[in-house]
Design a protein around this motif. Structure first.
Motif, mmCIF file in Angstrom:
data_model
loop_
_atom_site.group_PDB
_atom_site.id
_atom_site.type_symbol
_atom_site.label_atom_id
_atom_site.label_comp_id
_atom_site.label_asym_id
_atom_site.label_seq_id
_atom_site.Cartn_x
_atom_site.Cartn_y
_atom_site.Cartn_z
ATOM 1 N N SER A 133 -2.997 1.319 10.210
ATOM 2 C CA SER A 133 -3.026 1.455 8.804
ATOM 3 C C SER A 133 -3.296 0.123 8.123
ATOM 4 O O SER A 133 -2.980 0.005 7.016
ATOM 5 C CB SER A 133 -1.743 1.942 8.630
ATOM 6 O OG SER A 133 -0.793 1.397 8.951
ATOM 7 N N PRO A 144 -6.495 -2.711 7.707
ATOM 8 C CA PRO A 144 -7.682 -3.023 7.876
ATOM 9 C C PRO A 144 -8.297 -4.034 8.997
ATOM 10 O O PRO A 144 -9.215 -3.888 9.771
ATOM 11 C CB PRO A 144 -8.583 -3.473 6.379
ATOM 12 C CG PRO A 144 -7.527 -3.137 5.450
ATOM 13 C CD PRO A 144 -5.990 -3.097 6.228
ATOM 14 N N ALA A 148 -6.992 -2.594 12.544
ATOM 15 C CA ALA A 148 -6.790 -1.370 12.918
ATOM 16 C C ALA A 148 -7.770 -0.941 14.233
ATOM 17 O O ALA A 148 -7.404 -0.074 15.025
ATOM 18 C CB ALA A 148 -7.952 -0.572 11.718
ATOM 19 N N LEU A 191 -8.903 3.417 4.872
ATOM 20 C CA LEU A 191 -8.484 3.877 6.190
ATOM 21 C C LEU A 191 -8.046 5.073 6.598
ATOM 22 O O LEU A 191 -7.644 5.574 7.774
ATOM 23 C CB LEU A 191 -7.540 2.738 6.807
ATOM 24 C CG LEU A 191 -8.101 1.175 7.011
ATOM 25 C CD1 LEU A 191 -6.771 0.444 7.467
ATOM 26 C CD2 LEU A 191 -9.223 1.555 8.161
ATOM 27 N N LEU A 244 -14.204 2.061 13.341
ATOM 28 C CA LEU A 244 -13.572 0.696 13.143
ATOM 29 C C LEU A 244 -14.608 -0.473 13.424
ATOM 30 O O LEU A 244 -14.487 -1.519 12.680
ATOM 31 C CB LEU A 244 -12.309 0.562 13.673
ATOM 32 C CG LEU A 244 -11.250 1.714 13.306
ATOM 33 C CD1 LEU A 244 -10.237 1.750 14.172
ATOM 34 C CD2 LEU A 244 -10.912 1.336 11.730
#
Lengths: 490, 103
Positions: free
Chosen positions: A39, A41, A44, B36, B93
């Motif tokens: 959670s 950036p 992650a 996200l 990601l």
């Protein structure tokens, strides 16, 4: 007592079980930390790897050290290891290939598909465990099946089945294989199935166990599938992200049911963790779209022409490609507002090309990203990142709105509802109050659209009729290509 | 009432874990930026693939053909969920982190 004997003693079953339990604690910690890191950036990606590591650990140690107590009191390890490894290999190869080959725009349906697989897995486990449990209870002449284990099995099947069927429908909708069926009757049928499903669980729990009497459990499974289909069917394709997130938490709960059944801590924590965080995530997604979860499930947008206001003699002004090229080239600040249409047209790379082209002419180009632009919250960021757009150029909605006043040109590519002024100034609009990117505050707005068709909220967008707005009709990809050519020719 | 209490006593450990995990799940992700949401959902999706452990356990004690077949399918489906889920999340990601390092 010789050394050898002490050595062999240390390898009794109880020690295996302790090792297994320790591995489960480690796996749970890795899941929690992984989710936590996911959670933020910066962390992650590591978070994902940590969680994957926890999963690998739990799987490996289960195969090696899991023991089940047999009826005669002895312990038995995992059998059929060859078959299990074969299944693991098949699943890994297929899953890996599918995940590597899928296009970034098709990501949401892929997640839905994988989610459905997990749900089906949970349902199958219940289907296999139920006969075992019933036969055991029947042998001991129990009068009913009321127990936590029976409930876990039934709920595992029910929730897993709903999740599987629902995810498949969601997948079909996102992949545009299944259309929306918006019929009010479907909602009643849906409620009816839910009632039957719950009644069936109660019925099975209270019935007297009989050897090999498995018809009821199959009916329960069937009802779960039917409910899953009628649950997702009436919900519009654009709401699928919320539905997938919800079904995701369902599968988490179904997995936790398995954990309850086997007293398996890894399954229990992992499942509940996803169940609760998935629910919160679903609510957060709804908030980003300014809708309530209930509204998504039973309401559904649109249809109503409410708030469309005076239709009058509205005309839109078109802009030619060469005019657009000139306007963009001689601007100082340009903001691109991409939407679902860009994702569909796969035009994110062209977008980046225009950005570079204008950048070389000294124009500052940035992107204004609405939280729900694309197919899912955050989906647009992933798509633009794929096209090598620098992270710093992506402005969140608030930042974009703050800079709007001194922005010369806004290019809206395939977005509609997220730039609709009705959300701000028309309280009777279905999207009233939804946070939007205020593109009409910029000096000029160019809207690239395929047609005058409405967005998924199915309402008119007054932005298109504003004096500062110019329309550029056509498919996002081909229009951008032509625009690039025009700018180069200047 | 005694039934309920008995139920609670019998499963108190599981109930304890469930309640704590619920709060943990909420706490852990409550400050996630909307950027996200998609990767997080995908990552959580992979984590509930932990259901595969159940599939392995059933498969590991399957004795007849039907349960062997069902178990085999269950393990494959569970693996798809786990491997596919983590790989897809990683791919998403990867794009974020790649961009950041370049600058």
């Amino acid at each position: 007592m010789g050394t050898l004997e002490t050595l062999t003693r240390t390898f009794e079953f109880s020690d295996y079980i302790s090792v297994l339990e320790i591995s489960y604690i480690l796996a749970s910690i890795l899941f929690i930390l992984g989710l936590k890191k996911l959670s933020h950036p910066d962390t992650a990606r590591n978070g994902n790897l940590w969680a994957a590591g926890g999963m690998g650990l739990a799987i490996l140690f289960t195969i090696l050290f899991h023991k089940t107590k047999l009826e005669d009191g002895t312990y038995q390890g995992i059998q059929n290891i060859g078959w299990i490894v074969a299944a693991l290999l098949i699943g890994s190869i297929v899953g890996w290939m599918a995940a590597m080959k899928v296009k970034m725009t098709a990501m949401p349906q892929m997640v839905s598909l994988f989610n459905g697989m997990g749900g089906a897995c949970a349902a199958l486990i219940s289907l296999m465990e139920f006969p075992k449990m019933q036969n055991m209870l029947a042998a001991s002449h129990a009068s009913s099946m009321i127990s936590g284990e029976a409930l876990a099995i039934l709920l595992g099947l029910g929730i897993g089945g709903v999740s599987f069927a629902g995810s498949m429908i969601a997948f079909g909708k996102l992949d545009e294989r299944i259309g929306d069926i918006k019929s009010p009757i479907l909602r009643y049928i849906n409620l009816f199935f839910l009632f039957l499903l719950l009644a069936m669980v109660v019925l099975i729990m209270t019935m007297t166990p009989q050897k090999d009497n498995n018809l009821m459990i199959y009916i329960l499974g069937l009802l779960a599938l039917l409910y899953g289909v009628t649950f997702v069917m009436p919900i519009g394709g654009a709401d699928m992200p919320v539905v997938i997130s919800l079904l995701n938490s369902f599968t988490g709960v179904a997995a936790a049911m398995g954990g309850f059944l086997y007293s398996n801590q890894a399954m229990l924590t992992g499942g509940i963790l996803v169940g609760s965080s998935g629910t919160i995530l679903t609510i957060l997604m709804c908030k980003a779209m300014n809708r309530s979860l209930l509204n998504v499930i039973i309401g559904g947008f649109g249809g109503s022409a409410a708030g469309a206001g005076d239709q009058g003699d509205k005309t839109v002004k078109e802009i030619s490609l060469s005019d657009a090229a000139v306007l963009l080239s001689y601007s100082q600040k340009v903001l691109v507002v991409p939407g679902y249409g860009l994702a569909v047209a796969q035009a994110q790379h062209l977008c980046h090309e225009i950005e570079n082209l204008l950048g070389s002419k000294g124009v500052e180009v940035k992107y204004g990203i609405h939280p729900v632009a694309g197919r899912m919250p955050g989906h647009m960021n992933v798509l633009l990142a794929e096209a090598d757009v620098a992270y710093e150029k992506l402005l969140e909605m608030e930042e974009a709105n703050n800079e709007m006043n001194n922005t010369d040109v806004v290019i809206v590519i395939g977005a509609n509802d997220v730039v609709n002024p009705a959300a701000e100034d028309d309280p009777s609009s279905p999207i009233a109050g939804m946070p939007v990117i205020k593109v009409w505050e910029a000096k000029n707005t160019i809207v690239m659209k395929r047609s005058m068709a409405k967005g998924y909220a199915a309402i008119e967008n007054n932005l298109f009729f504003l004096p500062k707005t110019r329309m550029l009709f056509g498919d996002a990809k081909s229009t951008l290509q032509k625009l690039i050519a025009e700018i180069k020719n200047l | 009432m005694t039934e309920v209490l008995k139920f609670f006593m019998e499963y108190r450990e599981a109930i304890f874990i469930i309640i704590l995990s619920i709060f943990l799940g909420i706490e852990v992700i409550s400050h996630v930026p909307s950027v996200l949401h998609t990767p997080l959902m995908s990552g959580a999706n992979a984590i509930h693939g932990v259901v595969i452990i159940g599939a392995i356990i059933v498969m590991g004690h399957a004795h007849n053909v039907l349960s062997m077949i069902l178990g085999f399918i269950a393990v494959i489906l569970g693996t798809l969920n786990v491997v596919g889920g983590f790989v897809v999340t990683n791919r998403m990601l990867e794009m974020f982190s790649k961009k950041k390092k370049q600058k």
